[in-house]
Scaffold this motif. Structure first.
Motif, PDB file in Angstrom:
ATOM      1  N   GLU A   1       3.404   2.646  -5.226  1.00 45.39           N
ATOM      2  CA  GLU A   1       2.293   1.771  -4.813  1.00 45.39           C
ATOM      3  C   GLU A   1       2.647   0.997  -3.552  1.00 45.39           C
ATOM      4  OE1 GLU A   1      -0.559  -1.814  -6.569  1.00 45.39           O
ATOM      5  OE2 GLU A   1       0.829  -0.749  -7.896  1.00 45.39           O
ATOM      6  N   ILE A   2       3.930   0.604  -3.428  1.00 45.38           N
ATOM      7  CA  ILE A   2       4.353  -0.090  -2.200  1.00 45.38           C
ATOM      8  C   ILE A   2       4.167   0.816  -0.993  1.00 45.38           C
ATOM      9  CG2 ILE A   2       6.324  -1.073  -0.976  1.00 45.38           C
ATOM     10  CD1 ILE A   2       7.400  -2.026  -3.657  1.00 45.38           C
ATOM     11  N   PHE A   3       4.618   2.079  -1.118  1.00 46.00           N
ATOM     12  CA  PHE A   3       4.441   3.027  -0.020  1.00 46.00           C
ATOM     13  C   PHE A   3       2.955   3.227   0.299  1.00 46.00           C
ATOM     14  CE2 PHE A   3       8.814   4.547  -0.970  1.00 46.00           C
ATOM     15  CZ  PHE A   3       9.320   4.464   0.315  1.00 46.00           C
ATOM     16  N   LEU A   4       2.128   3.300  -0.750  1.00 45.03           N
ATOM     17  CA  LEU A   4       0.690   3.513  -0.555  1.00 45.03           C
ATOM     18  C   LEU A   4       0.071   2.334   0.192  1.00 45.03           C
ATOM     19  CD1 LEU A   4      -1.707   5.388  -1.187  1.00 45.03           C
ATOM     20  CD2 LEU A   4      -2.037   4.091  -3.311  1.00 45.03           C
ATOM     21  N   ARG A   5       0.435   1.127  -0.200  1.00 43.87           N
ATOM     22  CA  ARG A   5      -0.137  -0.065   0.426  1.00 43.87           C
ATOM     23  C   ARG A   5       0.367  -0.243   1.857  1.00 43.87           C
ATOM     24  NH1 ARG A   5      -2.675  -3.798  -2.884  1.00 43.87           N
ATOM     25  NH2 ARG A   5      -2.808  -3.208  -5.084  1.00 43.87           N
ATOM     26  N   LEU A   6       1.641   0.040   2.088  1.00 41.33           N
ATOM     27  CA  LEU A   6       2.160  -0.020   3.458  1.00 41.33           C
ATOM     28  C   LEU A   6       1.519   1.063   4.323  1.00 41.33           C
ATOM     29  CD1 LEU A   6       5.965  -0.726   2.851  1.00 41.33           C
ATOM     30  CD2 LEU A   6       4.244  -2.312   3.738  1.00 41.33           C
ATOM     31  N   GLY A   7       1.223   2.197   3.714  1.00 40.56           N
ATOM     32  CA  GLY A   7       0.516   3.256   4.446  1.00 40.56           C
ATOM     33  C   GLY A   7      -0.876   2.815   4.864  1.00 40.56           C
ATOM     34  N   LEU A   8      -1.568   2.070   3.978  1.00 39.72           N
ATOM     35  CA  LEU A   8      -2.879   1.534   4.327  1.00 39.72           C
ATOM     36  C   LEU A   8      -2.760   0.547   5.480  1.00 39.72           C
ATOM     37  CD1 LEU A   8      -5.903   1.160   3.864  1.00 39.72           C
ATOM     38  CD2 LEU A   8      -5.357  -0.528   2.083  1.00 39.72           C
ATOM     39  N   ALA A   9      -1.741  -0.307   5.443  1.00 39.94           N
ATOM     40  CA  ALA A   9      -1.530  -1.270   6.536  1.00 39.94           C
ATOM     41  C   ALA A   9      -1.325  -0.542   7.858  1.00 39.94           C
ATOM     42  CB  ALA A   9      -0.334  -2.166   6.220  1.00 39.94           C
ATOM     43  N   LEU A  10      -0.552   0.535   7.830  1.00 44.57           N
ATOM     44  CA  LEU A  10      -0.338   1.319   9.042  1.00 44.57           C
ATOM     45  C   LEU A  10      -1.629   1.989   9.504  1.00 44.57           C
ATOM     46  CD1 LEU A  10       1.479   2.650  11.173  1.00 44.57           C
ATOM     47  CD2 LEU A  10       2.021   4.419   9.472  1.00 44.57           C
TER      48      LEU A  10
ATOM     49  N   GLY B   1      -3.340  -6.092   7.182  1.00 42.22           N
ATOM     50  CA  GLY B   1      -2.105  -5.443   6.743  1.00 42.22           C
ATOM     51  C   GLY B   1      -1.461  -6.192   5.598  1.00 42.22           C
ATOM     52  N   ALA B   2      -1.425  -7.536   5.715  1.00 36.87           N
ATOM     53  CA  ALA B   2      -0.869  -8.341   4.623  1.00 36.87           C
ATOM     54  C   ALA B   2      -1.727  -8.232   3.370  1.00 36.87           C
ATOM     55  CB  ALA B   2      -0.747  -9.799   5.070  1.00 36.87           C
ATOM     56  N   ALA B   3      -3.055  -8.283   3.547  1.00 33.82           N
ATOM     57  CA  ALA B   3      -3.963  -8.207   2.403  1.00 33.82           C
ATOM     58  C   ALA B   3      -3.887  -6.863   1.702  1.00 33.82           C
ATOM     59  CB  ALA B   3      -5.394  -8.490   2.855  1.00 33.82           C
ATOM     60  N   SER B   4      -3.567  -5.800   2.436  1.00 32.33           N
ATOM     61  CA  SER B   4      -3.474  -4.483   1.820  1.00 32.33           C
ATOM     62  C   SER B   4      -2.330  -4.400   0.822  1.00 32.33           C
ATOM     63  CB  SER B   4      -3.303  -3.410   2.904  1.00 32.33           C
ATOM     64  OG  SER B   4      -2.065  -3.579   3.569  1.00 32.33           O
ATOM     65  N   VAL B   5      -1.316  -5.244   0.994  1.00 37.76           N
ATOM     66  CA  VAL B   5      -0.190  -5.271   0.049  1.00 37.76           C
ATOM     67  C   VAL B   5      -0.416  -6.314  -1.041  1.00 37.76           C
ATOM     68  CG1 VAL B   5       2.293  -5.732  -0.169  1.00 37.76           C
ATOM     69  CG2 VAL B   5       1.426  -4.457   1.793  1.00 37.76           C
ATOM     70  N   ILE B   6      -1.019  -7.438  -0.682  1.00 37.29           N
ATOM     71  CA  ILE B   6      -1.183  -8.539  -1.630  1.00 37.29           C
ATOM     72  C   ILE B   6      -2.412  -8.358  -2.505  1.00 37.29           C
ATOM     73  CG2 ILE B   6      -1.524 -11.028  -1.842  1.00 37.29           C
ATOM     74  CD1 ILE B   6      -0.050 -11.336   0.811  1.00 37.29           C
ATOM     75  N   GLY B   7      -3.526  -7.918  -1.896  1.00 28.17           N
ATOM     76  CA  GLY B   7      -4.805  -7.902  -2.603  1.00 28.17           C
ATOM     77  C   GLY B   7      -5.298  -6.515  -2.957  1.00 28.17           C
ATOM     78  N   GLU B   8      -6.655  -6.415  -3.122  1.00 31.59           N
ATOM     79  CA  GLU B   8      -7.292  -5.152  -3.458  1.00 31.59           C
ATOM     80  C   GLU B   8      -7.405  -4.283  -2.207  1.00 31.59           C
ATOM     81  OE1 GLU B   8      -8.123  -4.179  -6.445  1.00 31.59           O
ATOM     82  OE2 GLU B   8      -7.538  -6.072  -7.399  1.00 31.59           O
TER      83      GLU B   8
ATOM     84  N   ALA C   1      -9.442  -1.500  -1.584  1.00 33.93           N
ATOM     85  CA  ALA C   1     -10.761  -1.015  -1.157  1.00 33.93           C
ATOM     86  C   ALA C   1     -11.485  -2.013  -0.242  1.00 33.93           C
ATOM     87  CB  ALA C   1     -11.618  -0.676  -2.375  1.00 33.93           C
ATOM     88  N   PRO C   2     -11.572  -3.308  -0.608  1.00 32.49           N
ATOM     89  CA  PRO C   2     -12.231  -4.250   0.310  1.00 32.49           C
ATOM     90  C   PRO C   2     -11.519  -4.360   1.648  1.00 32.49           C
ATOM     91  CG  PRO C   2     -12.006  -5.200  -1.893  1.00 32.49           C
ATOM     92  CD  PRO C   2     -11.195  -3.951  -1.872  1.00 32.49           C
TER      93      PRO C   2
ATOM     94  N   VAL D   1     -13.304  -3.677   5.272  1.00 32.28           N
ATOM     95  CA  VAL D   1     -13.323  -4.652   6.366  1.00 32.28           C
ATOM     96  C   VAL D   1     -12.775  -4.031   7.648  1.00 32.28           C
ATOM     97  CG1 VAL D   1     -12.356  -6.842   7.192  1.00 32.28           C
ATOM     98  CG2 VAL D   1     -13.211  -6.663   4.855  1.00 32.28           C
ATOM     99  N   ALA D   2     -11.729  -3.236   7.528  1.00 32.03           N
ATOM    100  CA  ALA D   2     -11.139  -2.590   8.708  1.00 32.03           C
ATOM    101  C   ALA D   2     -12.137  -1.645   9.370  1.00 32.03           C
ATOM    102  CB  ALA D   2      -9.873  -1.840   8.313  1.00 32.03           C
ATOM    103  N   VAL D   3     -12.867  -0.883   8.568  1.00 30.84           N
ATOM    104  CA  VAL D   3     -13.853   0.047   9.124  1.00 30.84           C
ATOM    105  C   VAL D   3     -14.967  -0.717   9.822  1.00 30.84           C
ATOM    106  CG1 VAL D   3     -15.600   1.768   8.544  1.00 30.84           C
ATOM    107  CG2 VAL D   3     -13.343   1.885   7.480  1.00 30.84           C
ATOM    108  N   VAL D   4     -15.465  -1.781   9.179  1.00 31.28           N
ATOM    109  CA  VAL D   4     -16.524  -2.592   9.792  1.00 31.28           C
ATOM    110  C   VAL D   4     -16.038  -3.215  11.099  1.00 31.28           C
ATOM    111  CG1 VAL D   4     -17.941  -4.663   9.506  1.00 31.28           C
ATOM    112  CG2 VAL D   4     -17.678  -3.067   7.606  1.00 31.28           C
ATOM    113  N   ALA D   5     -14.795  -3.708  11.101  1.00 32.82           N
ATOM    114  CA  ALA D   5     -14.236  -4.299  12.324  1.00 32.82           C
ATOM    115  C   ALA D   5     -14.164  -3.268  13.448  1.00 32.82           C
ATOM    116  CB  ALA D   5     -12.848  -4.870  12.032  1.00 32.82           C
ATOM    117  N   ALA D   6     -13.740  -2.051  13.137  1.00 31.02           N
ATOM    118  CA  ALA D   6     -13.659  -1.001  14.152  1.00 31.02           C
ATOM    119  C   ALA D   6     -15.038  -0.669  14.709  1.00 31.02           C
ATOM    120  CB  ALA D   6     -13.001   0.250  13.562  1.00 31.02           C
ATOM    121  N   ILE D   7     -16.032  -0.629  13.831  1.00 31.47           N
ATOM    122  CA  ILE D   7     -17.401  -0.346  14.285  1.00 31.47           C
ATOM    123  C   ILE D   7     -17.897  -1.454  15.203  1.00 31.47           C
ATOM    124  CG2 ILE D   7     -19.791  -0.127  13.523  1.00 31.47           C
ATOM    125  CD1 ILE D   7     -18.734   1.261  11.007  1.00 31.47           C
TER     126      ILE D   7
END
Length: 420
Positions: A5-14, A105-112, A114-115, A119-125
């Motif tokens: 799960e740590i690798f998965l969350r760090l992957g999301l941050a990246l 990036g921090a929230a991807s490890v600390i929190g949920e 999916a949200p 947020v990242a997709v909306v920010a990019a748009i």
């Protein structure tokens, strides 16, 4: 936290850093290497830094991400100040995007997860829509912006202070509910109004009909009928636009019912959807025989700003009158009185009757009778728009619109009978 799960969350941050960095890198692709404050690598590393900070929050101290974000903000502030000495016309978009990347990036490890990803997709748009957003803002008149702010102020500040209890005959006048209805209808209409103001005329009569159905199908009908009066060759394509606007109105009715009385959706959705589908099919056939489409002029003056206080208060007054009329007619004549009120209300306004009937469901009005009343109002309003097409336009327009609308009403009546 499990290692996977740590690798998965760090992957999301990246991934968040790469996503936002890709947009910023493309945006600054014409700049020289040393002139860009941050590119795809910087954003990717910032996302990873946020993810690692979130991980260290669990290992060392919960406040670690806050201190890391503060340090990043200081570094960006210093960089901005140094660049400002060379160019006094700088924006802060990239700096804010970098801080958001770190936070996500921090929230991807600390929190949920999916949200955070959403947020990242909306920010990019949002980052990629700079020209479009600036164009939209440029199309808005000052009085429209002021109207939006005034209505927002009154809704946010005044609405919670209004008494949430009934007054008047049968206690049908609830100030809180009345103003809430005004806000909902005005906001729904403003979506169509703004779409027409920004893009409707440029995209042609069919797009104007689509957006006009949200703003005001009656006003759209009048506008297109007057267009045909000036140029009879537009009769077929204008008929399609008018019918599209009327068809959107049926779907708008379902949306209002879903807000004010969800229980009424079940008996009403099929008649309204059937009417909308029949109208759209008729508009499609009309468009096939109409040939090429033409664009409209810059504005449709018949469609007023629904967020103007005068317009909003006017709807509130109409709604109050309809509520009182429906109350008395129902008291005197029962369900037949509600049907009579629906027929009269449909001559000018369907929204007020829809909301009034939705409120009566809580007062023991049968769901089927409520659906019939709204169908009557919608049908009468549809006939009125056919009349506008005939008298404000010409005989050809009135005949085309009238035939499609008669088929629409018949299809809705059959659907209502089958459902009932």
């Amino acid at each position: 936290m499990p290692e996977f799960e740590i690798f998965l969350r760090l992957g999301l941050a990246l991934a968040i850093g790469l996503l936002l960095g890709l947009e910023r890198g493309w945006h600054g692709r014409t700049e020289d290497e040393g002139d860009r404050i941050a590119g795809i690598r910087t954003f990717a590393l910032t996302g990873m830094l946020g993810g690692v900070s979130g991980w260290l929050a669990d290992l060392i101290a919960p406040s670690f991400p806050a201190f890391a974000l503060l340090a990043l903000g200081g570094l960006l502030a210093l960089s901005y100040w140094l660049r400002l000495r060379e160019d006094d016309d700088l924006g802060l978009t990239t700096e804010i995007a970098l801080m958001l990347t770190f936070a996500l990036g921090a929230a991807s490890v600390i929190g949920e997860m999916a949200p955070v990803a959403a947020v990242a997709v909306v920010a990019a748009i949002l980052l990629s829509m700079k020209p479009t957003l600036h164009h939209w803002v440029g199309q808005i008149e000052r009085f429209e912006l002021e109207s939006l702010f005034k209505l927002a102020l009154i809704s946010v500040v005044i609405l919670p202070l209004l008494p949430d209890q009934g007054y008047g005959p049968g206690e049908v006048l609830n100030p809180y509910e009345l103003w809430w209805a005004v806000v909902i209808v005005a906001a729904l209409s403003f979506v169509g109004y703004l779409a027409i103001r920004i893009a409707g005329a440029r995209f042609g009569i069919l797009a104007t009909g689509l957006f006009g159905g949200l703003a005001s199908s009656t006003s759209t009908t009048l506008a297109l009928a007057r267009l045909v009066r000036g140029d009879g060759s537009l009769s077929q394509i204008a008929a399609a636009g008018i019918v599209i606007a009327g068809s959107v109105t049926f779907l708008r009715i379902v949306a209002l019912v879903a807000v004010f009385e969800p229980a009424l959706v079940a008996p009403l959705v099929w008649p309204m959807v059937t009417m909308a589908a029949t109208g759209l099919a008729g508009a499609g056939l009309t468009q096939v025989f109409a040939g090429g489409e033409r664009a409209l002029h810059d504005e449709i003056p018949e469609i007023g700003n629904p967020l103007a206080l005068k317009t909003a208060l006017g709807f509130g007054a109409v709604l109050a009158v309809v509520l009182i009329a429906v109350h008395y007619l129902r008291e005197w004549l029962g369900s037949e009185g509600v049907f009579a009120a629906a027929a009269f209300s449909g001559i000018t306004d369907v929204d007020a009757l829809t909301i009034s009937v939705s409120r009566l469901i809580d007062q023991d009005l049968p769901l089927v009778d409520g659906a019939v009343a709204i169908f009557i109002a919608a049908s009468v309003n549809t006939i009125v728009k056919a009349g506008i097409s005939l008298f404000a336009g010409n005989g050809g327009l009135g005949l085309r619109v009238g035939v499609i609308y008669l088929a629409t009403i018949a299809a809705g009546a059959l659907s209502l009978w089958l459902v009932g």
